[in-house]
Design a protein around this motif. Structure first.
Motif, PDB file in Angstrom:
ATOM      1  N   TRP A  71      80.501  50.223  51.742  1.00 32.50           N
ATOM      2  CA  TRP A  71      81.523  51.247  51.686  1.00 32.50           C
ATOM      3  C   TRP A  71      81.358  52.056  50.400  1.00 32.50           C
ATOM      4  N   ALA A 110      84.398  52.273  59.895  1.00 39.52           N
ATOM      5  CA  ALA A 110      83.646  53.485  59.568  1.00 39.52           C
ATOM      6  C   ALA A 110      83.160  54.196  60.821  1.00 39.52           C
ATOM      7  N   ASP A 111      82.728  53.407  61.808  1.00 38.08           N
ATOM      8  CA  ASP A 111      82.216  53.980  63.064  1.00 38.08           C
ATOM      9  C   ASP A 111      82.590  53.015  64.178  1.00 38.08           C
ATOM     10  N   LYS A 114      79.903  51.250  66.216  1.00 35.75           N
ATOM     11  CA  LYS A 114      79.026  50.245  65.625  1.00 35.75           C
ATOM     12  C   LYS A 114      79.876  49.108  65.058  1.00 35.75           C
ATOM     13  N   ARG A 115      79.629  47.922  65.534  1.00 33.70           N
ATOM     14  CA  ARG A 115      80.348  46.755  65.009  1.00 33.70           C
ATOM     15  C   ARG A 115      79.429  45.549  65.064  1.00 33.70           C
ATOM     16  N   TYR A 183      72.332  44.810  59.094  1.00 34.98           N
ATOM     17  CA  TYR A 183      73.219  45.982  59.125  1.00 34.98           C
ATOM     18  C   TYR A 183      74.073  46.098  57.861  1.00 34.98           C
ATOM     19  N   ASP A 186      74.155  49.272  55.890  1.00 37.26           N
ATOM     20  CA  ASP A 186      74.460  50.471  56.680  1.00 37.26           C
ATOM     21  C   ASP A 186      75.964  50.707  56.639  1.00 37.26           C
ATOM     22  N   SER A 188      77.808  52.653  58.168  1.00 39.67           N
ATOM     23  CA  SER A 188      78.483  52.899  59.439  1.00 39.67           C
ATOM     24  C   SER A 188      79.027  51.611  60.052  1.00 39.67           C
ATOM     25  N   TYR A 189      78.564  50.447  59.559  1.00 41.21           N
ATOM     26  CA  TYR A 189      79.084  49.151  60.033  1.00 41.21           C
ATOM     27  C   TYR A 189      80.218  48.643  59.130  1.00 41.21           C
ATOM     28  N   ARG A 191      83.810  47.981  57.408  1.00 41.93           N
ATOM     29  CA  ARG A 191      85.159  47.738  57.947  1.00 41.93           C
ATOM     30  C   ARG A 191      86.138  47.435  56.795  1.00 41.93           C
TER      31      ARG A 191
END
Length: 637
Positions: A71, A110-111, A114-115, A183, A186, A188-189, A191
């Motif tokens: 983040w 974030a996305d 994607k999780r 991941y 990244d 985008s993963y 939380r």
């Protein structure tokens, strides 16, 4: 959840459900398991680490959501975080853990497309670690991929980790929540986990029930493995055992199984069950009629279940079932002839009776009583609710035979006079009793006489009594006295067999007394009874003018003494008048410190006269009842 075992068996390949209330049910099928209990253990540590500040630990705080994965902060600096949660498992010591579920509530993502999230078990920590000093990972416990909602409420099966911790007797378990390594960098993963209810754990567990080997009973007697095995009669079909369970939800939901078999024939083992047992109290079965065979020795044991777990079988217990009644005894007496002979028993002499089992070796002893014999007593009053029966020869009025089938001789005083009936029956070691034998005799009266030595009893005054033996009763040594419902008292007799007894009359309703004499030869008389009651009005006594025949005379002065009504302790005066006249004026006389008053009166005419007296309290109230003292004045001589 409280588990109840189903009562099902298999007969001819068909499932059979038996509905029986309060009795045992034979079961041959397997026991179904109920759901275990669920409990949330306390969380003792919750926080996160940050790769950008590797030496600092971050504890979860009020309204601060927990970052997970990569983040960026407000300055655009990149961070990577992992979340650690530690739970206290100490309350599950001694319990069996079936499973566990971790619940994670996302606050933001974030996305949403994607999780990826993993749960790792690490070495347990006491406080939130740092990125630099992260605890050693032990095993990956669970992982989660895409779910339908975003942010998501995720569940993870962590039961294996909890079971392993319990098996190793570890009181704490720590979980690392992270984005998978591939991941994790990244963003985008990334939380955030909700601060309020973001990480929770539910443990599925059960406390295995236990069978208490110190509380096994059958027929009202404690379990034994010692030979010779006890013979048990009428209550042998009652088997009782105590199971315990530490889970409050299972306190009233225990099921007890009883297995019983003829000794030496384990293949004939039969199982009976009883539902609805309470932890720490007996939960017994009543064996169906025909289960036990006379003369056969049986073994039995018990186990207990709570619907999820079943205890080990208890130790084995043994007994021999005895349903055979001993034969009827015979009764003879050396000095009390049977009533058919027309002779009376000797005065003041105890009876000598001999009971015989007539060679029946099942006769272990005898029970006897004047008039009727009661039922053999057993009670449910044991410490854990069990049936309690006593040794057959621990009861009053029972005596053992000299040998099996032999005889016993007793010395016994009758408890009444006139036609009396002694009832006797034989008793065996199992407590079975025979039909009764009756021995009829005729007994002279032995009731002691009670004489009042202090005049007519008055409330609040001493009462003196004298006891005199009945005619023909000699050698009296003492008297046994019971006043009202008090304890027995003893008064020694004088050389002439008499004795004195005194008491203060304190009961406004009166007194009752029972007395019997005890002679040196062991004879005890029948009860003598004496009673007195007090009228609810003031007492009146006169030295000359007594009720009954005319006394005194015209011009002969007499005294009259007034005493308080029973129970009055504050009498201050009396109001009285001679002769019944509704218009008469009553005279008042003050009472002394003892509540009594004395007046003098001289009659002017002979014949029937009435004296009417009321008592007066200190507060001025007058007694509800008056004494109408009637007497007759003799004619002038």
């Amino acid at each position: 959840m409280t588990g109840i075992w189903p009562r099902r068996g298999l007969i001819g390949g068909l499932a059979l459900t038996l509905a029986v209330t309060g009795l045992a049910v034979v079961t041959t099928g397997s026991v179904a398991l109920a759901s275990p209990h669920n409990e949330t253990p306390p969380i003792v540590q919750l926080g996160w680490t940050d790769s950008a500040t590797p030496r600092k630990a971050y504890d979860a705080g009020d309204r601060a959501n927990l970052p997970l994965g990569t983040w960026q902060d407000d300055t655009g600096k990149s961070h990577t975080s992992r979340v650690y949660a530690t739970f206290d498992l100490s309350s599950f010591e001694g319990k069996k853990i079936y499973g566990g579920t971790m619940f994670i509530q996302e606050y933001s993502a974030a996305d949403c497309g994607k999780r990826a999230m993993e749960i790792w078990r690490t070495r347990a920590v006491d406080s939130t670690p740092t990125w630099r000093r992260a605890p050693q990972p032990l095993t990956k416990v669970a992982e989660s991929g895409d779910v339908q909602f975003c942010p998501a409420h995720l569940t993870f099966d962590v039961g294996a980790a909890l079971r392993d911790a319990a098996a190793k007797k570890q009181r704490r378990v720590t979980f690392e929540i992270r984005v998978p390594e591939q991941y994790e960098s990244d963003a985008s993963y990334g939380r955030h986990i909700y601060w309020s209810r973001g990480v929770n754990l539910t443990v599925q567990y059960n406390s295995p029930p236990k069978i208490d080997n110190t509380h096994l009973y059958n027929g009202g007697f404690a379990c034994t493995q010692l030979r010779p095995y006890p013979k048990i009669g009428g209550f042998a079909h009652r088997l009782q055992a105590v199971g315990t369970d530490a889970d409050p939800a299972d306190e009233f939901g225990l099921t007890t199984e009883y297995a019983i078999w003829p000794r030496g024939d384990a293949a004939a083992r039969t199982v009976f069950t009883r539902d609805g047992g309470r932890s720490g109290r007996v939960n017994g079965v009543t064996l169906p009629e025909g289960t036990l065979v006379d003369g056969v020795t049986y073994g039995w044991q018990a186990r207990v279940g709570d619907g999820a777990e079943v205890s080990a079988w208890s130790k084995k217990c043994f007994f021999t079932y005895d349903a055979t009644r001993p034969s009827t005894p015979t009764v003879t007496s050396a000095n009390y002839p049977p009533s058919g002979s027309a002779a009376w028993a000797p005065v003041g002499e105890p009876a000598v009776f001999t009971f015989s089992g007539n060679g029946d070796r099942d006769v272990a002893g005898f029970e006897y009583s004047w008039n009727d014999l009661g039922a053999t007593g057993c009670s449910e009053g044991g410490a854990v609710g069990q049936l309690v029966c006593r040794d057959p020869f621990s009861y009053p009025n029972r005596v053992r035979a000299d040998v099996p089938g032999g005889s016993a001789t007793i010395i016994l005083s009758p408890n009444g006079s006139g036609p009396q009936r002694l009832t006797v029956r034989a008793v065996d070691l199992a407590g079975n009793v025979s039909p009764t034998t009756e021995y009829q005799v005729r007994v002279p009266s032995s009731t002691p006489e009670v004489l009042v030595e202090s005049g007519e009893p008055e409330w609040g005054q001493e009462v003196r009594l004298k006891f005199v033996p009945a005619d023909g009763i000699t050698g009296v040594q003492h008297y046994e006295v019971i006043l009202d419902s008090g304890q027995p008292e003893t008064r020694q007799a004088a050389a002439d067999g008499t004795a004195e007894f005194s008491f203060v009359a304190t009961n406004p309703g009166g007194h009752r007394l029972t007395v019997r004499s005890h002679s040196g030869n062991g004879f005890v008389s029948e009860d003598g009874r004496w009673f007195t009651y007090f009228d609810p009005w003031p007492g009146v006594r006169s030295d000359i003018y007594l009720p009954g025949q005319p006394t005194g005379g015209v011009g002969v002065e007499g005294t009259f003494t007034f005493s308080p009504p029973p129970g009055w302790t504050d009498t201050v005066a009396y109001r009285y008048v001679f002769g019944f006249d509704p218009e008469a004026v009553y005279t008042e006389v003050a009472a002394g410190v003892d509540g009594r008053a004395t007046i003098t009166w001289t009659p002017t005419v002979s014949g029937f006269t009435e004296l009417i007296v009321y008592a007066v309290r200190a507060n001025g109230t007058v007694s509800e009842y008056s004494n109408w003292y009637s007497f007759a004045v003799a004619a002038t001589s």
